[in-house]
Design an enzyme around this catalytic site. Structure first.
Site, PDB file in Angstrom:
ATOM      1  N   ASP A  73      25.118  35.883   3.711  1.00 59.61           N
ATOM      2  CA  ASP A  73      23.862  36.220   3.027  1.00 59.61           C
ATOM      3  C   ASP A  73      22.906  36.910   4.006  1.00 59.61           C
ATOM      4  O   ASP A  73      21.829  37.363   3.618  1.00 59.61           O
ATOM      5  CB  ASP A  73      23.222  34.989   2.360  1.00 59.61           C
ATOM      6  CG  ASP A  73      22.761  33.943   3.346  1.00 59.61           C
ATOM      7  OD1 ASP A  73      23.136  34.033   4.534  1.00 59.61           O
ATOM      8  OD2 ASP A  73      22.023  33.021   2.941  1.00 59.61           O
ATOM      9  N   SER A  74      23.344  37.059   5.273  1.00 59.73           N
ATOM     10  CA  SER A  74      22.611  37.917   6.214  1.00 59.73           C
ATOM     11  C   SER A  74      22.572  39.352   5.688  1.00 59.73           C
ATOM     12  O   SER A  74      21.776  40.170   6.160  1.00 59.73           O
ATOM     13  CB  SER A  74      23.251  37.865   7.609  1.00 59.73           C
ATOM     14  OG  SER A  74      24.648  38.060   7.516  1.00 59.73           O
ATOM     15  N   ASP A 123      29.488  33.955   1.034  1.00 57.45           N
ATOM     16  CA  ASP A 123      28.369  33.037   1.299  1.00 57.45           C
ATOM     17  C   ASP A 123      27.570  32.821   0.010  1.00 57.45           C
ATOM     18  O   ASP A 123      27.157  33.808  -0.625  1.00 57.45           O
ATOM     19  CB  ASP A 123      27.461  33.720   2.345  1.00 57.45           C
ATOM     20  CG  ASP A 123      26.794  32.734   3.262  1.00 57.45           C
ATOM     21  OD1 ASP A 123      27.008  31.525   3.110  1.00 57.45           O
ATOM     22  OD2 ASP A 123      26.050  33.205   4.156  1.00 57.45           O
ATOM     23  N   LYS A 133      31.072  29.641   1.353  1.00 56.23           N
ATOM     24  CA  LYS A 133      30.302  28.896   2.369  1.00 56.23           C
ATOM     25  C   LYS A 133      28.960  28.526   1.766  1.00 56.23           C
ATOM     26  O   LYS A 133      28.388  29.305   0.992  1.00 56.23           O
ATOM     27  CB  LYS A 133      30.100  29.759   3.619  1.00 56.23           C
ATOM     28  CG  LYS A 133      29.251  29.070   4.691  1.00 56.23           C
ATOM     29  CD  LYS A 133      29.226  29.840   5.986  1.00 56.23           C
ATOM     30  CE  LYS A 133      28.160  30.922   6.048  1.00 56.23           C
ATOM     31  NZ  LYS A 133      26.777  30.431   5.862  1.00 56.23           N
ATOM     32  N   GLU A 173      25.118  26.334   2.824  1.00 53.91           N
ATOM     33  CA  GLU A 173      24.303  25.707   3.875  1.00 53.91           C
ATOM     34  C   GLU A 173      23.878  24.298   3.460  1.00 53.91           C
ATOM     35  O   GLU A 173      23.614  24.040   2.277  1.00 53.91           O
ATOM     36  CB  GLU A 173      23.043  26.546   4.129  1.00 53.91           C
ATOM     37  CG  GLU A 173      23.342  27.901   4.737  1.00 53.91           C
ATOM     38  CD  GLU A 173      22.072  28.671   5.119  1.00 53.91           C
ATOM     39  OE1 GLU A 173      20.958  28.099   5.059  1.00 53.91           O
ATOM     40  OE2 GLU A 173      22.215  29.861   5.470  1.00 53.91           O
ATOM     41  N   GLU A 178      25.181  26.311  13.599  1.00 56.49           N
ATOM     42  CA  GLU A 178      24.290  27.400  14.024  1.00 56.49           C
ATOM     43  C   GLU A 178      23.073  26.839  14.757  1.00 56.49           C
ATOM     44  O   GLU A 178      22.433  25.873  14.295  1.00 56.49           O
ATOM     45  CB  GLU A 178      23.823  28.204  12.801  1.00 56.49           C
ATOM     46  CG  GLU A 178      22.841  29.319  13.186  1.00 56.49           C
ATOM     47  CD  GLU A 178      22.652  30.386  12.125  1.00 56.49           C
ATOM     48  OE1 GLU A 178      23.303  30.326  11.062  1.00 56.49           O
ATOM     49  OE2 GLU A 178      21.831  31.304  12.376  1.00 56.49           O
TER      50      GLU A 178
END
Ligand code: KIV
Length: 295
Positions: free
Chosen positions: A51-52, A90, A119, A121, A188
Site C-alpha cells: 500500500d506504499s 497488501d 498482507k 497490518e 517494521e
C-alpha cells in the site's frame, strides 16, 4: 507453464522451508507490470504490491487514502509481469477494520486478481481476521511494529518496541499472528535485538524492514532502493541505484537535443522510397532543418 518454471516457482511451503534451512528470503515491492517483471527477473522471492503505492506512485501524503479498488488495479498489472515469485497483495486501511466477512470479501477479490497471499497490518487484534482468511485458503502475511496505517495512533512514524511494555506487546503480537495461521510476518521499524528475539521464537519466517539483519528475510520499497523517491530515504534504506538523477539527466538531454534540432537524426527517421522521392521532386529531398536559421 513449462516444468522447469514449475520447479522454481516460489510457494508458501517453500518460504516456510527457507526458515528451517536458514536461507534468507528476499522481498521487494512492485506497482506495475514492468517493475513486477524486473523484480521477478532478478530472482526476488516475494513481490509485494504494497500500500506504499499510495505515496510512491499515486502521490498521496500517507498510505491511508489508497482504496482496495486502486490496489486491485495495480495488483492486476503486477500479476502480468510476475511469473516465478510469490505475489502478495497488501490490504489497505479500511479493508480489515470492519467485520471478518468484509475482510474476506476484499481478500477474495485480491486472489481473483492473481494474488497468491495477502498482507495486513496489526497484531493480536487481527487474530480473527487472519483466521477467517486462512480458513478460506488464503495465505496471510502479518505486519507489526511501525505499521504506517497506524500513523495517527502512533503519533508519527516512530520506531516501536523501545520500552519493556511495548517490546512485550510486540512479542505477544508476533506469537498471535503465528497462532492465527499467518505464514510470514513483516517486522517494521523495531530495534534489531527485539526483531532477533521474535525471529528466534517464531516458526514462521520474519521479513524485516528497518528491523536489523537478524530477520529471516528483508523487504524494501523498490523506489527507495532505486533512488526514485521525492522524499529523503529513511535510515534503514540502502540505495542501490540513483535512477532519479539518471532520469533527470536524460530528460534534460532530450529537451536540449529537441531544442537544438539534434533529435531525431536522419537515422532515426523513416524515408520515402527513392522513386517516390523523385516523383515528389525537390521539396521531398531537402530536409526542412536545412532551411532553419543556425542558432
Ligand atoms: O506497503 C509496503 O510497501 C509495505 C512494506 C514496506 C513492507 O508494507
Amino acid at each position: 507453464m513449462d516444468p522447469k518454471e514449475a520447479v522454481s516457482k516460489v510457494t508458501v511451503p517453500l518460504i516456510l522451508e527457507r526458515k528451517l534451512r536458514g536461507e534468507k528470503i528476499t522481498c521487494l515491492t512492485a506497482y506495475d507490470c514492468p517493475t513486477g517483471w524486473l523484480v521477478d527477473e532478478a530472482g526476488i522471492d516475494l513481490v509485494l504490491v504494497g500500500d506504499s503505492l499510495a505515496e510512491v506512485v499515486l502521490g498521496y501524503e500517507s498510505t491511508l487514502p489508497v482504496t482496495s479498488e486502486e490496489m486491485l488495479h495495480h495488483l492486476r498489472a503486477v500479476r502480468r509481469g510476475v511469473r516465478r515469485a510469490l505475489l502478495i497483495g497488501d490490504l489497505p486501511y479500511g479493508a480489515f477494520h470492519v467485520t471478518e466477512e468484509d475482510t474476506l470479501r476484499v481478500a477474495i477479490q485480491y486472489m481473483k486478481a492473481g494474488a497468491e497471499a495477502v498482507k495486513l497490518e496489526g497484531g493480536k487484534k487481527r487474530f480473527a481476521q487472519i483466521r477467517r482468511l486462512v480458513d478460506a485458503e488464503i495465505p496471510v502475511v502479518g505486519h507489526i511494529g511501525l505499521t504506517p496505517q497506524s500513523l495517527h495512533a502512533m503519533g508519527g512514524y516512530r520506531v516501536q518496541g523501545k520500552t519493556l511494555e511495548s517490546a512485550s506487546e510486540l512479542l505477544a503480537d508476533a506469537q498471535a499472528i503465528e497462532d492465527a495461521g499467518a505464514f510470514a510476518l513483516v517486522l517494521e521499524g523495531i530495534p534489531r535485538e527485539l526483531a532477533a528475539m521474535i525471529t528466534r521464537r517464531l516458526r514462521i519466517p520474519t521479513i524485516g524492514i528497518g528491523a536489523g539483519p537478524d530477520c529471516d528475510g528483508q523487504v524494501l520499497v523498490l523506489h527507495d532502493l532505486l533512488g526514485l523517491t521525492l522524499r529523503p530515504p529513511a535510515k534503514f534504506v540502502r540505495r542501490y541505484a540513483d535512477l532519479g538523477s539518471a532520469a533527470r539527466e536524460a530528460l534534460a538531454r532530450f529537451r536540449g537535443d529537441v531544442a537544438a534540432g539534434r533529435f531525431p537524426s536522419d537515422a532515426e527517421s523513416y524515408h520515402l522510397p527513392a522513386a517516390l522521392r523523385e516523383q515528389l521532386g525537390r521539396e521531398a529531398v531537402a530536409p526542412v532543418s536545412a532551411a532553419l536559421p543556425v542558432r
